[in-house]
Design a protein around this motif. Structure first.
Motif, PDB file in Angstrom:
ATOM      1  N   ASN A 146       0.808  -0.922  -0.068  1.00 49.23           N
ATOM      2  CA  ASN A 146       0.043   0.018  -0.156  1.00 49.23           C
ATOM      3  C   ASN A 146       0.891   1.274  -0.067  1.00 49.23           C
ATOM      4  OD1 ASN A 146      -2.460  -1.112  -0.157  1.00 49.23           O
ATOM      5  ND2 ASN A 146      -2.606  -1.486   2.302  1.00 49.23           N
ATOM      6  N   HIS A 147       2.165   1.076   0.654  1.00 47.17           N
ATOM      7  CA  HIS A 147       2.986   2.157   0.768  1.00 47.17           C
ATOM      8  C   HIS A 147       4.336   1.844   0.669  1.00 47.17           C
ATOM      9  CE1 HIS A 147       4.693   5.932   2.745  1.00 47.17           C
ATOM     10  NE2 HIS A 147       4.315   5.551   3.853  1.00 47.17           N
ATOM     11  N   LEU A 148       5.397   2.768   0.328  1.00 46.62           N
ATOM     12  CA  LEU A 148       6.537   2.183   0.229  1.00 46.62           C
ATOM     13  C   LEU A 148       7.540   2.495   1.305  1.00 46.62           C
ATOM     14  CD1 LEU A 148       7.859   0.020  -1.984  1.00 46.62           C
ATOM     15  CD2 LEU A 148       5.721   0.887  -2.263  1.00 46.62           C
ATOM     16  N   GLU A 149       7.117   3.206   2.256  1.00 45.37           N
ATOM     17  CA  GLU A 149       8.036   3.459   3.426  1.00 45.37           C
ATOM     18  C   GLU A 149       8.549   2.404   4.018  1.00 45.37           C
ATOM     19  OE1 GLU A 149       6.410   6.491   6.077  1.00 45.37           O
ATOM     20  OE2 GLU A 149       8.540   6.927   6.781  1.00 45.37           O
ATOM     21  N   PRO A 150       9.823   2.440   4.314  1.00 41.61           N
ATOM     22  CA  PRO A 150      10.562   1.209   4.791  1.00 41.61           C
ATOM     23  C   PRO A 150       9.855   0.396   6.138  1.00 41.61           C
ATOM     24  CG  PRO A 150      12.291   2.696   4.185  1.00 41.61           C
ATOM     25  CD  PRO A 150      10.814   3.542   4.049  1.00 41.61           C
ATOM     26  N   ASP A 151       9.132   1.453   6.957  1.00 38.05           N
ATOM     27  CA  ASP A 151       8.541   0.605   7.900  1.00 38.05           C
ATOM     28  C   ASP A 151       7.548  -0.450   7.562  1.00 38.05           C
ATOM     29  OD1 ASP A 151       7.166   2.950   7.495  1.00 38.05           O
ATOM     30  OD2 ASP A 151       5.883   2.968   8.785  1.00 38.05           O
ATOM     31  N   HIS A 152       7.150  -0.472   6.225  1.00 39.68           N
ATOM     32  CA  HIS A 152       6.264  -1.382   5.556  1.00 39.68           C
ATOM     33  C   HIS A 152       6.949  -2.315   4.503  1.00 39.68           C
ATOM     34  CE1 HIS A 152       3.340   0.865   7.725  1.00 39.68           C
ATOM     35  NE2 HIS A 152       3.588   1.865   7.285  1.00 39.68           N
ATOM     36  N   SER A 164      -1.932   0.075   9.297  1.00 38.88           N
ATOM     37  CA  SER A 164      -0.686  -0.352   9.221  1.00 38.88           C
ATOM     38  C   SER A 164      -0.105  -0.073  10.717  1.00 38.88           C
ATOM     39  CB  SER A 164      -0.167   0.030   8.321  1.00 38.88           C
ATOM     40  OG  SER A 164      -0.460  -0.196   6.716  1.00 38.88           O
ATOM     41  N   HIS A 165      -0.570   0.813  11.690  1.00 35.45           N
ATOM     42  CA  HIS A 165      -0.085   0.891  12.942  1.00 35.45           C
ATOM     43  C   HIS A 165      -1.225   1.200  13.651  1.00 35.45           C
ATOM     44  CE1 HIS A 165       3.676   2.087  10.861  1.00 35.45           C
ATOM     45  NE2 HIS A 165       2.992   3.077  10.173  1.00 35.45           N
ATOM     46  N   GLY A 166      -1.371   0.193  14.985  1.00 40.30           N
ATOM     47  CA  GLY A 166      -2.239   0.516  15.752  1.00 40.30           C
ATOM     48  C   GLY A 166      -3.429  -0.552  15.820  1.00 40.30           C
ATOM     49  N   ILE A 217      -0.925   9.948   1.945  1.00 35.06           N
ATOM     50  CA  ILE A 217      -1.087   9.422   3.102  1.00 35.06           C
ATOM     51  C   ILE A 217      -0.385   8.255   3.251  1.00 35.06           C
ATOM     52  CG2 ILE A 217      -2.893   9.092   5.010  1.00 35.06           C
ATOM     53  CD1 ILE A 217      -4.968   9.974   2.939  1.00 35.06           C
ATOM     54  N   HIS A 218       0.850   8.226   3.280  1.00 34.40           N
ATOM     55  CA  HIS A 218       1.735   9.431   3.840  1.00 34.40           C
ATOM     56  C   HIS A 218       2.534   9.905   2.867  1.00 34.40           C
ATOM     57  CE1 HIS A 218       5.439   9.022   6.259  1.00 34.40           C
ATOM     58  NE2 HIS A 218       5.457  10.320   6.393  1.00 34.40           N
ATOM     59  N   TRP A 219       2.928   8.712   1.820  1.00 36.22           N
ATOM     60  CA  TRP A 219       4.015   9.153   0.856  1.00 36.22           C
ATOM     61  C   TRP A 219       3.110   9.288  -0.742  1.00 36.22           C
ATOM     62  CZ3 TRP A 219       9.331   5.962   0.987  1.00 36.22           C
ATOM     63  CH2 TRP A 219       9.934   6.751   2.318  1.00 36.22           C
ATOM     64  N   CYS A 228      -3.573   1.499   5.367  1.00 36.09           N
ATOM     65  CA  CYS A 228      -2.009   1.829   5.640  1.00 36.09           C
ATOM     66  C   CYS A 228      -1.976   2.762   6.701  1.00 36.09           C
ATOM     67  CB  CYS A 228      -1.687   2.473   4.136  1.00 36.09           C
ATOM     68  SG  CYS A 228      -0.248   2.580   3.741  1.00 36.09           S
ATOM     69  N   ASP A 229      -1.244   4.045   6.426  1.00 34.66           N
ATOM     70  CA  ASP A 229      -0.774   4.980   7.547  1.00 34.66           C
ATOM     71  C   ASP A 229      -2.059   5.361   8.145  1.00 34.66           C
ATOM     72  OD1 ASP A 229       1.787   4.144   7.674  1.00 34.66           O
ATOM     73  OD2 ASP A 229       2.239   6.049   6.564  1.00 34.66           O
ATOM     74  N   ALA A 230      -3.146   5.500   7.294  1.00 34.35           N
ATOM     75  CA  ALA A 230      -4.275   6.419   7.706  1.00 34.35           C
ATOM     76  C   ALA A 230      -5.075   5.546   8.838  1.00 34.35           C
ATOM     77  CB  ALA A 230      -5.414   6.746   6.494  1.00 34.35           C
TER      78      ALA A 230
HETATM   79 FE1  FEO Z   1       4.295   6.281   5.976  1.00 31.87          FE
HETATM   80 FE2  FEO Z   1       3.844   3.860   8.197  1.00 31.87          FE
HETATM   81  O1  FEO Z   1       4.836   4.651   7.162  1.00 31.87           O
END
Ligand code: FEO
Length: 390
Positions: free
Chosen positions: A81-87, A230-232, A148-150, A167-169
């Motif tokens: 859904n999103h490429l930031e390295p936390d995922h 993706s968080h919480g 949201i967020h990249w 994802c991050d939302a």
């Molecule tokens: Fe924008 Fe959870 O990464």
């Protein structure tokens, strides 16, 4: 740790970052954070997102997948859904184990996969409304939700179970342990997570509030039974709660109402600025206006940002330093600018050593509307509500 069933053929898998790390390299996370992935199984199996490669997270993922008879090698589709390295941090390790899985993302996401991870085989670009049929009636569709967020971000939606993998939302700071659903936490725990969802939003998402509002509008006609971020925590009892919370947060810097409270941020070199601030606090107390107070640089900026983000009024108390603003305050105000703070009512307290030019310069450095400047050394109680015009 075991994977947790969310619905028929849908499972939650997560890693937890603990308190000794900074999120994104500089946000303190004393309550930690979860990195959530989801497995969706029809005849074929899709894995939605990976995680940061830390704290033995790959082994934790493999353990959780094994608990439902799966493995990284058996994944048919990897949805990013999103490429930031936390995922995505262990995407290359995933690829070494599984060369055949098709990696699915938006066109910008696939460009990231090629350019950042140097993976060029078995890639599929998807656009808004495209679907992925996993067989046995299990169909996923995709919503593009850029920024949201990249820029490449999308959400995935399980049409049958009406689960939104957002994802991050709709995410939050805070680790979960063995419980993942909103109905498994007490009111007291929810109060703690609410604070952490605001801090997460202010730190990570607030720069993109206009996009959050667009995404909420876009999802308006979609029936959502469960929100799986993706968080919480996963919201299955009351998904509307986290959506309305995010709508409120998005309004704080886009013209919506802020909370009728004051966030005081102060620093003092020799106590004179503090002396002026005490007079203002006395005024605030007399008027009964709720307030939070943070000394800089003692308080971590992630907490200051959250309280300042929600407050309608700011009191900024700091001295002049080498003809310019006290550096720890300049750093905080830089963050306010990056997070697009707007419409706040601000009172600036501090000494400008009698120089009108210095006073003008200090006022210009406030990236906030209605900035007012007051020299603290006149010793009177200050009516904050009047100056902030609540
Ligand atoms: Fe924008 Fe959870 O990464």
């Amino acid at each position: 740790m075991k994977a947790i069933s969310i619905a028929e053929g849908v499972y939650s898998i997560h890693a937890e970052l603990t308190t000794d790390v900074f999120f994104e390299g500089f946000w303190r996370i004393p309550t930690g954070i979860t990195l959530n992935s989801y497995l969706v199984r029809g005849e074929k199996t899709a894995l939605i997102e990976l995680a940061k490669n830390c704290d033995n997270s790959i082994a934790h993922y493999e353990e959780q997948l094994a608990s439902i008879g799966s493995s990284l090698e058996q994944i048919d589709f990897l949805i990013l859904n999103h490429l930031e390295p936390d995922h995505t941090d262990f995407l290359n390790e995933f690829r070494k184990k599984n060369g055949r899985a098709e990696i699915i993302s938006t066109p910008k996401g696939i460009a990231f996969v090629r350019n950042f991870f140097n993976i060029n085989e078995n890639l599929r670009e998807v656009k808004n409304g495209d679907t992925l049929d996993l067989g046995k009636g299990k169909i996923l569709t995709f919503f593009e939700t850029p920024n949201i967020h990249w820029p490449e971000t999308m959400m995935t939606y399980d049409i049958n179970e009406k689960i939104l993998f957002s994802c991050d939302a709709f995410g939050s700071y805070g680790t979960l342990g063995e419980r993942v659903f909103d109905d498994e936490f007490s009111a007291e725990e929810h109060a703690c997570f609410e604070k952490e969802s605001l801090r997460y939003y202010a730190n990570i998402v607030s720069s993109f509030s206009t996009f959050v509002k667009k995404a909420i509008e876009k999802l308006g006609n979609t029936e959502i039974k469960t929100i799986a971020p993706s968080h919480g925590m996963i919201w299955r009892r009351n998904p509307a709660e986290i959506v309305s919370r995010y709508a409120k947060y998005a309004g704080y810097n886009t013209g919506g109402p802020c909370e009728k409270e004051i966030c005081i941020i102060w620093g003092s070199m020799y106590g004179y600025t503090k002396q002026g601030l005490d007079a203002v606090i006395e005024g605030i107390k007399e008027e009964g206006v709720p307030y939070t107070i943070h000394r800089i640089p003692d308080t971590d900026s992630s907490f200051i940002l959250a309280d300042a983000y929600r407050a309608e009024g700011l009191v900024l108390a700091m001295p002049t330093y080498e003809y310019k603003m006290f550096p720890p305050m300049a750093q905080i105000l830089d963050l306010f600018g990056r997070k697009h703070f707007t419409g706040k009512k601000a009172l600036r307290i501090g000494s400008w050593a009698g120089s009108a030019e210095r006073k003008r310069n200090m006022t210009k450095q406030l990236p906030i509307s209605n900035g007012q400047v007051w020299n603290p050394l006149n010793g009177r109680v200050y009516p904050a509500r009047k100056i902030l015009r609540f």
